[in-house]
Design a protein around this motif. Structure first.
Motif, PDB file in Angstrom:
ATOM      1  N   ALA A  10      -3.199  -4.254   0.058  1.00 47.75           N
ATOM      2  CA  ALA A  10      -2.805  -4.731   0.758  1.00 47.75           C
ATOM      3  C   ALA A  10      -0.849  -5.432   0.410  1.00 47.75           C
ATOM      4  CB  ALA A  10      -3.692  -6.053   1.066  1.00 47.75           C
ATOM      5  N   VAL A  11      -0.849  -5.205   1.817  1.00 50.65           N
ATOM      6  CA  VAL A  11       0.947  -5.017   0.993  1.00 50.65           C
ATOM      7  C   VAL A  11       1.483  -5.942   2.444  1.00 50.65           C
ATOM      8  CG1 VAL A  11       1.989  -3.549  -0.209  1.00 50.65           C
ATOM      9  CG2 VAL A  11       1.786  -2.850   2.209  1.00 50.65           C
ATOM     10  N   ASP A  12       2.222  -7.466   1.854  1.00 51.41           N
ATOM     11  CA  ASP A  12       3.141  -8.344   3.006  1.00 51.41           C
ATOM     12  C   ASP A  12       4.151  -7.353   3.494  1.00 51.41           C
ATOM     13  OD1 ASP A  12       4.523  -9.220   0.488  1.00 51.41           O
ATOM     14  OD2 ASP A  12       3.694 -10.998  -0.174  1.00 51.41           O
ATOM     15  N   LEU A  20       3.583  -4.338  -7.197  1.00 51.39           N
ATOM     16  CA  LEU A  20       2.435  -3.708  -7.287  1.00 51.39           C
ATOM     17  C   LEU A  20       2.107  -2.643  -7.049  1.00 51.39           C
ATOM     18  CD1 LEU A  20       0.742  -5.416  -3.647  1.00 51.39           C
ATOM     19  CD2 LEU A  20       0.641  -6.195  -6.881  1.00 51.39           C
ATOM     20  N   VAL A  40      -0.749  -6.858   7.342  1.00 50.43           N
ATOM     21  CA  VAL A  40      -1.352  -7.542   8.950  1.00 50.43           C
ATOM     22  C   VAL A  40      -0.350  -7.990   9.619  1.00 50.43           C
ATOM     23  CG1 VAL A  40      -3.182  -8.985   9.485  1.00 50.43           C
ATOM     24  CG2 VAL A  40      -3.591  -7.664   7.251  1.00 50.43           C
ATOM     25  N   THR A  92      -4.841 -12.583   8.623  1.00 50.94           N
ATOM     26  CA  THR A  92      -4.742 -11.729   7.723  1.00 50.94           C
ATOM     27  C   THR A  92      -6.029 -11.617   6.190  1.00 50.94           C
ATOM     28  OG1 THR A  92      -2.185 -12.060   6.942  1.00 50.94           O
ATOM     29  CG2 THR A  92      -3.120 -11.463   5.487  1.00 50.94           C
ATOM     30  N   ILE A  96      -7.890  -7.812   6.690  1.00 52.27           N
ATOM     31  CA  ILE A  96      -8.851  -7.445   5.517  1.00 52.27           C
ATOM     32  C   ILE A  96     -10.472  -7.191   5.214  1.00 52.27           C
ATOM     33  CG2 ILE A  96      -8.153  -7.273   2.485  1.00 52.27           C
ATOM     34  CD1 ILE A  96      -5.311  -8.599   3.652  1.00 52.27           C
ATOM     35  N   ILE A 109      -6.573  -3.911  -3.256  1.00 50.98           N
ATOM     36  CA  ILE A 109      -5.479  -4.696  -4.175  1.00 50.98           C
ATOM     37  C   ILE A 109      -4.438  -5.336  -3.614  1.00 50.98           C
ATOM     38  CG2 ILE A 109      -3.715  -4.276  -5.997  1.00 50.98           C
ATOM     39  CD1 ILE A 109      -4.847  -1.702  -6.480  1.00 50.98           C
ATOM     40  N   VAL A 110      -4.871  -6.953  -3.721  1.00 49.54           N
ATOM     41  CA  VAL A 110      -3.910  -7.758  -3.979  1.00 49.54           C
ATOM     42  C   VAL A 110      -2.839  -8.239  -5.190  1.00 49.54           C
ATOM     43  CG1 VAL A 110      -5.071  -8.622  -1.701  1.00 49.54           C
ATOM     44  CG2 VAL A 110      -5.248  -9.887  -3.810  1.00 49.54           C
ATOM     45  N   GLY A 111      -1.510  -8.921  -4.254  1.00 53.11           N
ATOM     46  CA  GLY A 111      -0.833  -9.710  -5.022  1.00 53.11           C
ATOM     47  C   GLY A 111      -0.855 -10.341  -5.227  1.00 53.11           C
ATOM     48  N   HIS A 113       0.379 -14.588  -7.063  1.00 57.16           N
ATOM     49  CA  HIS A 113       1.772 -16.047  -7.317  1.00 57.16           C
ATOM     50  C   HIS A 113       1.639 -17.015  -8.228  1.00 57.16           C
ATOM     51  CE1 HIS A 113       3.585 -14.694  -3.161  1.00 57.16           C
ATOM     52  NE2 HIS A 113       4.360 -14.049  -4.059  1.00 57.16           N
ATOM     53  N   HIS A 116       0.013 -21.167  -5.426  1.00 60.15           N
ATOM     54  CA  HIS A 116      -0.004 -22.096  -4.342  1.00 60.15           C
ATOM     55  C   HIS A 116      -1.467 -23.076  -4.727  1.00 60.15           C
ATOM     56  CE1 HIS A 116       1.692 -19.761  -1.712  1.00 60.15           C
ATOM     57  NE2 HIS A 116       1.553 -18.501  -2.058  1.00 60.15           N
ATOM     58  N   GLY A 123      -2.934 -16.434  -5.748  1.00 58.27           N
ATOM     59  CA  GLY A 123      -1.943 -17.100  -4.693  1.00 58.27           C
ATOM     60  C   GLY A 123      -2.757 -17.409  -3.107  1.00 58.27           C
ATOM     61  N   SER A 124      -2.687 -17.436  -1.985  1.00 58.43           N
ATOM     62  CA  SER A 124      -3.163 -18.070  -1.236  1.00 58.43           C
ATOM     63  C   SER A 124      -4.462 -16.818  -0.439  1.00 58.43           C
ATOM     64  CB  SER A 124      -2.460 -18.899  -0.088  1.00 58.43           C
ATOM     65  OG  SER A 124      -1.774 -17.889   1.011  1.00 58.43           O
ATOM     66  N   THR A 125      -3.181 -16.095  -0.443  1.00 57.85           N
ATOM     67  CA  THR A 125      -3.451 -14.956   0.481  1.00 57.85           C
ATOM     68  C   THR A 125      -4.938 -14.392  -0.265  1.00 57.85           C
ATOM     69  OG1 THR A 125      -2.518 -14.360   1.492  1.00 57.85           O
ATOM     70  CG2 THR A 125      -3.329 -12.699   1.806  1.00 57.85           C
ATOM     71  N   ALA A 126      -4.664 -14.013  -1.536  1.00 56.11           N
ATOM     72  CA  ALA A 126      -5.144 -12.921  -2.920  1.00 56.11           C
ATOM     73  C   ALA A 126      -6.390 -14.059  -3.052  1.00 56.11           C
ATOM     74  CB  ALA A 126      -4.613 -13.512  -3.948  1.00 56.11           C
TER      75      ALA A 126
HETATM   76  P1  AMP Z   1       0.728 -14.660  -0.288  1.00 51.48           P
HETATM   77  O1  AMP Z   1      -0.168 -14.950  -1.452  1.00 51.48           O
HETATM   78  O2  AMP Z   1       0.335 -15.037   0.506  1.00 51.48           O
HETATM   79  O3  AMP Z   1       1.928 -14.826  -1.060  1.00 51.48           O
HETATM   80  O4  AMP Z   1       0.211 -13.461  -0.747  1.00 51.48           O
HETATM   81  C1  AMP Z   1      -0.363 -12.420  -2.211  1.00 51.48           C
HETATM   82  C2  AMP Z   1      -0.605 -11.526  -0.963  1.00 51.48           C
HETATM   83  O5  AMP Z   1      -1.793 -11.258  -0.661  1.00 51.48           O
HETATM   84  C3  AMP Z   1       0.634  -9.938  -0.964  1.00 51.48           C
HETATM   85  O6  AMP Z   1       1.114 -10.093  -2.620  1.00 51.48           O
HETATM   86  C4  AMP Z   1      -0.218  -9.347  -0.838  1.00 51.48           C
HETATM   87  O7  AMP Z   1      -0.738  -8.570  -1.658  1.00 51.48           O
HETATM   88  C5  AMP Z   1      -1.588 -10.149   0.161  1.00 51.48           C
HETATM   89  N1  AMP Z   1      -0.682 -10.290   1.852  1.00 51.48           N
HETATM   90  C6  AMP Z   1      -0.552 -11.530   1.713  1.00 51.48           C
HETATM   91  N2  AMP Z   1       0.059 -11.436   3.511  1.00 51.48           N
HETATM   92  C7  AMP Z   1      -0.193 -10.248   3.660  1.00 51.48           C
HETATM   93  C8  AMP Z   1      -0.424  -9.171   4.988  1.00 51.48           C
HETATM   94  N3  AMP Z   1       0.500  -9.773   5.823  1.00 51.48           N
HETATM   95  N4  AMP Z   1      -0.749  -7.752   5.528  1.00 51.48           N
HETATM   96  C9  AMP Z   1      -1.472  -7.263   4.109  1.00 51.48           C
HETATM   97  N5  AMP Z   1      -1.347  -8.119   2.929  1.00 51.48           N
HETATM   98  C10 AMP Z   1      -0.828  -9.067   3.082  1.00 51.48           C
END
Ligand code: AMP
Length: 146
Positions: A10-12, A20, A40, A92, A96, A109-111, A113, A116, A123-126
């Motif tokens: 998953a890439v932002d 990644l 997304v 998002t 996923i 696989i996600v990134g 940080h 948050h 990170g919040s998305t992870a």
């Molecule tokens: P965040 O926690 O939002 O900083 O994002 C951390 C990770 O979540 C990113 O490195 C991506 O792996 C994934 N991610 C965040 N936003 C998106 C997106 N819009 N689409 C896909 N993956 C995302």
């Protein structure tokens, strides 16, 4: 036998996404796995709803086109072949999750940080992807780019 057959990254599409690449390709290579990418796009209407007295369609299309170009360029930097590149619209984490279920993904696989609030670890998305995923989740630590 490979632990993972289908991996989803998953890439932002931020500059941080490049961090990644190496580990993802190494894992995909070692498992001889299919590797797909997903980005997304949260629709503008999610943020602005009916509050904006204008048609957001054209701006939304431009954002989609821009994301497509960036995802193609990201994919070109990977040393492992990319089987599919998905750009989907919606929330998002939910998108996923849905994608992983529908495409029998065994590792997403996600990134991460870790900047948050609660998420000193993730990170919040992870964090959101981890909770609710039916497959393994790998959060790769990324450093913010200043
Ligand atoms: P965040 O926690 O939002 O900083 O994002 C951390 C990770 O979540 C990113 O490195 C991506 O792996 C994934 N991610 C965040 N936003 C998106 C997106 N819009 N689409 C896909 N993956 C995302």
């Amino acid at each position: 036998m490979s632990a993972y057959k289908r991996i989803l990254l998953a890439v932002d599409l931020s500059e941080e996404s490049d961090q990644l690449i190496d580990k993802t390709c190494e894992i995909a290579e070692r498992n001889n796995a299919e590797l797909s990418l997903i980005h997304v796009i949260e629709p503008l209407s999610f943020a602005y709803g009916g509050d904006v007295p204008m048609d957001l369609t054209t701006i939304q299309e431009q954002l989609d086109d821009h994301a497509r170009v960036k995802l193609d360029s990201f994919a070109a930097r990977l040393s492992h072949p990319v089987t599919h590149k998905f750009i989907v619209s919606g929330h998002t984490e939910s998108e996923i999750h849905r994608h992983c279920d529908e495409h029998s993904i065994d590792l997403v696989i996600v990134g991460s940080h870790g900047r948050h609030g609660l998420s000193l670890l993730l990170g919040s998305t992870a964090n959101g992807v981890l909770h609710g995923a039916h497959c393994d989740v790998l959060a790769i630590r990324v450093q913010p780019i200043k």
